[in-house]
Design an enzyme around this catalytic site. Sequence first.
Site, mmCIF file in Angstrom:
data_model
loop_
_atom_site.group_PDB
_atom_site.id
_atom_site.type_symbol
_atom_site.label_atom_id
_atom_site.label_comp_id
_atom_site.label_asym_id
_atom_site.label_seq_id
_atom_site.Cartn_x
_atom_site.Cartn_y
_atom_site.Cartn_z
ATOM 1 N N SER A 28 -34.841 -34.166 -14.297
ATOM 2 C CA SER A 28 -33.551 -34.172 -13.593
ATOM 3 C C SER A 28 -32.519 -35.051 -14.289
ATOM 4 O O SER A 28 -31.451 -35.305 -13.747
ATOM 5 C CB SER A 28 -33.741 -34.670 -12.153
ATOM 6 N N ASN A 115 -39.230 -43.558 -4.828
ATOM 7 C CA ASN A 115 -38.692 -42.915 -3.629
ATOM 8 C C ASN A 115 -37.549 -43.716 -3.017
ATOM 9 O O ASN A 115 -36.482 -43.165 -2.720
ATOM 10 C CB ASN A 115 -39.800 -42.712 -2.597
ATOM 11 N N THR A 160 1.807 -15.554 14.486
ATOM 12 C CA THR A 160 0.490 -15.399 15.087
ATOM 13 C C THR A 160 0.030 -13.987 14.729
ATOM 14 O O THR A 160 0.845 -13.061 14.697
ATOM 15 C CB THR A 160 0.518 -15.566 16.619
ATOM 16 N N HIS A 161 -1.244 -13.851 14.427
ATOM 17 C CA HIS A 161 -1.790 -12.575 13.948
ATOM 18 C C HIS A 161 -1.078 -12.095 12.680
ATOM 19 O O HIS A 161 -1.066 -10.902 12.380
ATOM 20 C CB HIS A 161 -1.690 -11.492 15.034
ATOM 21 N N SER A 282 -0.692 -11.667 -16.732
ATOM 22 C CA SER A 282 -1.594 -10.525 -16.862
ATOM 23 C C SER A 282 -1.683 -10.118 -18.324
ATOM 24 O O SER A 282 -0.707 -10.206 -19.060
ATOM 25 C CB SER A 282 -1.082 -9.354 -16.018
ATOM 26 N N LYS A 288 3.862 -10.022 -14.372
ATOM 27 C CA LYS A 288 3.045 -10.694 -13.362
ATOM 28 C C LYS A 288 3.123 -12.217 -13.449
ATOM 29 O O LYS A 288 3.137 -12.787 -14.535
ATOM 30 C CB LYS A 288 1.574 -10.260 -13.500
ATOM 31 N N ASN A 290 0.712 -14.750 -11.457
ATOM 32 C CA ASN A 290 -0.429 -14.805 -10.540
ATOM 33 C C ASN A 290 -0.671 -16.228 -10.045
ATOM 34 O O ASN A 290 -0.750 -17.158 -10.851
ATOM 35 C CB ASN A 290 -1.683 -14.289 -11.231
ATOM 36 N N GLU A 295 -5.691 -19.118 -5.648
ATOM 37 C CA GLU A 295 -6.788 -18.177 -5.433
ATOM 38 C C GLU A 295 -8.139 -18.817 -5.740
ATOM 39 O O GLU A 295 -9.136 -18.572 -5.043
ATOM 40 C CB GLU A 295 -6.573 -16.934 -6.292
ATOM 41 N N TYR A 322 -41.324 -37.928 1.719
ATOM 42 C CA TYR A 322 -40.652 -37.393 0.544
ATOM 43 C C TYR A 322 -41.346 -36.128 0.057
ATOM 44 O O TYR A 322 -42.569 -35.998 0.096
ATOM 45 C CB TYR A 322 -40.630 -38.425 -0.592
ATOM 46 N N GLN A 327 -35.309 -33.380 -4.953
ATOM 47 C CA GLN A 327 -34.728 -33.670 -6.265
ATOM 48 C C GLN A 327 -33.409 -32.934 -6.465
ATOM 49 O O GLN A 327 -32.508 -33.437 -7.142
ATOM 50 C CB GLN A 327 -35.704 -33.287 -7.381
#
Length: 465
Positions: A28, A115, A160-161, A282, A288, A290, A295, A322, A327
């Site tokens: 690790s 540990n 709203t909505h 693009s 474009k 973007n 996003e 443990y 890990q």
Amino acid sequence: MSEGKGQTMWGGRFATTPSDIMNEINASLDIDRRMAEEDVAGSRAHADMLAEMGILSAEDNEAIQKGLDLVTGELRAGTFPFRKELEDIHMNVEARLKELIGEPAGRLHTARSRNDQVVTDFRLWTRRALDETSHLVTGLQAALVRRAGEHVATVMPGFTHLQTAQPVTLGHHLLAYTEMLERDRTRILDCAVRLNECPLGAAALAGTGFPIDRDMTAEALGFARPMANSLDAVGSRDFALEALACLSIAATHLSRLAEEIVLWTSPQFAFARLLDEWSTGSSIMPQKRNPDAAELIRAKASLITGLYASLQGAVKALPLAYAKDLQDDKRLTFEAFDTFDLCVRAMTGMIGTIRFHPETMRAAAAKGFSTATDLADWLVRELGLPFREAHHVTGRIVALAEEKGVDLAGLTLLDMQTVHAAITADVFNVLTVEASASSRTSYGGTSPVRVAEQVAQWTQRLRLE
């Protein structure tokens, strides 16, 4: 047997070395090396405590502390000789210390297990990460408050909505996210309070027979207290789960704001324009622009929630104490913090530089009969109609305006009086979007007066002046 790969610290029980695949899945170091300085800090506190309790000689402690100074220097200089075959950062630090000072290094692990060592480092790292993240959230709040202060009276449609509902001010809209982020920030700080207990001294799972002073190590590492149960200390990761839950909720708020930026900067809305620094183009369509930064924040919010779910899945069925499943807790937590912090920085940059288009917002706010509620309220206030009757009358007037192809202010007084004869010319005073927004003076409302008050309060709270 000779010491094989991965067995320098624990190989006495084994007759053969692990396979290469076992080494690969077990290692690790590439992940937990980020906790190197936390590991050194924990070792310093542990050695000092052992010396204070007479378990370690003063001479050995002095050698260990000087050796750890050298290790810290190498870590900060980028010259530390990391060795993947030693599995993790904890064994790497201990092995390097032995190379530097010899035999005293072997006494450092007295009354300590990997540990409790690992989870102590992890709590230290998470505590620091939460503090740093809270400051980043504050920075985004500051950007929102500054922009809200610029647009206290800028009228825009409230939805709203995703349908036009009532006029609001842009400042009010931005301050809504400031409030959300404040709850996020305080959740993060609350999490830091709960995790601030020290596992060191719990050893493998049952504590230790050595006469250690856990209060001393807890205080040295800035913890409020030692953890009261050794099984809980080494086997629980709810502190990391809570941290990732906090990040997941906060990321959801970032995603909502990102979605609004995507909408606002589209030609269909044209409420705002992102600078080139936060936009892309693009490969085939030269026109474009973007909103990729926004996003990507939407997508990465889902990633953070997924990392939380992955950690929850890893721990939900583990018996005490443990298990090696734990890990992966660091990998999931580190990635969640990295991702969230990147998203906050990107959002702060966008909010600080986005160019709003007040005229377009105002024109949009006037569409969709957004002052219909103001008309209903006027009928209640001036003519004494019950609200349900006023609602019905207003609905008929809206239908008439829709039939004629005008907004409410475009109707004549005679048009309105065909629906209700008592309506007077004073009604037109409430049918502008500015009048509508200004009338919402209740606490927490969108009136520029209330928004200015909130901006002033947030400016003081965030010390922006």
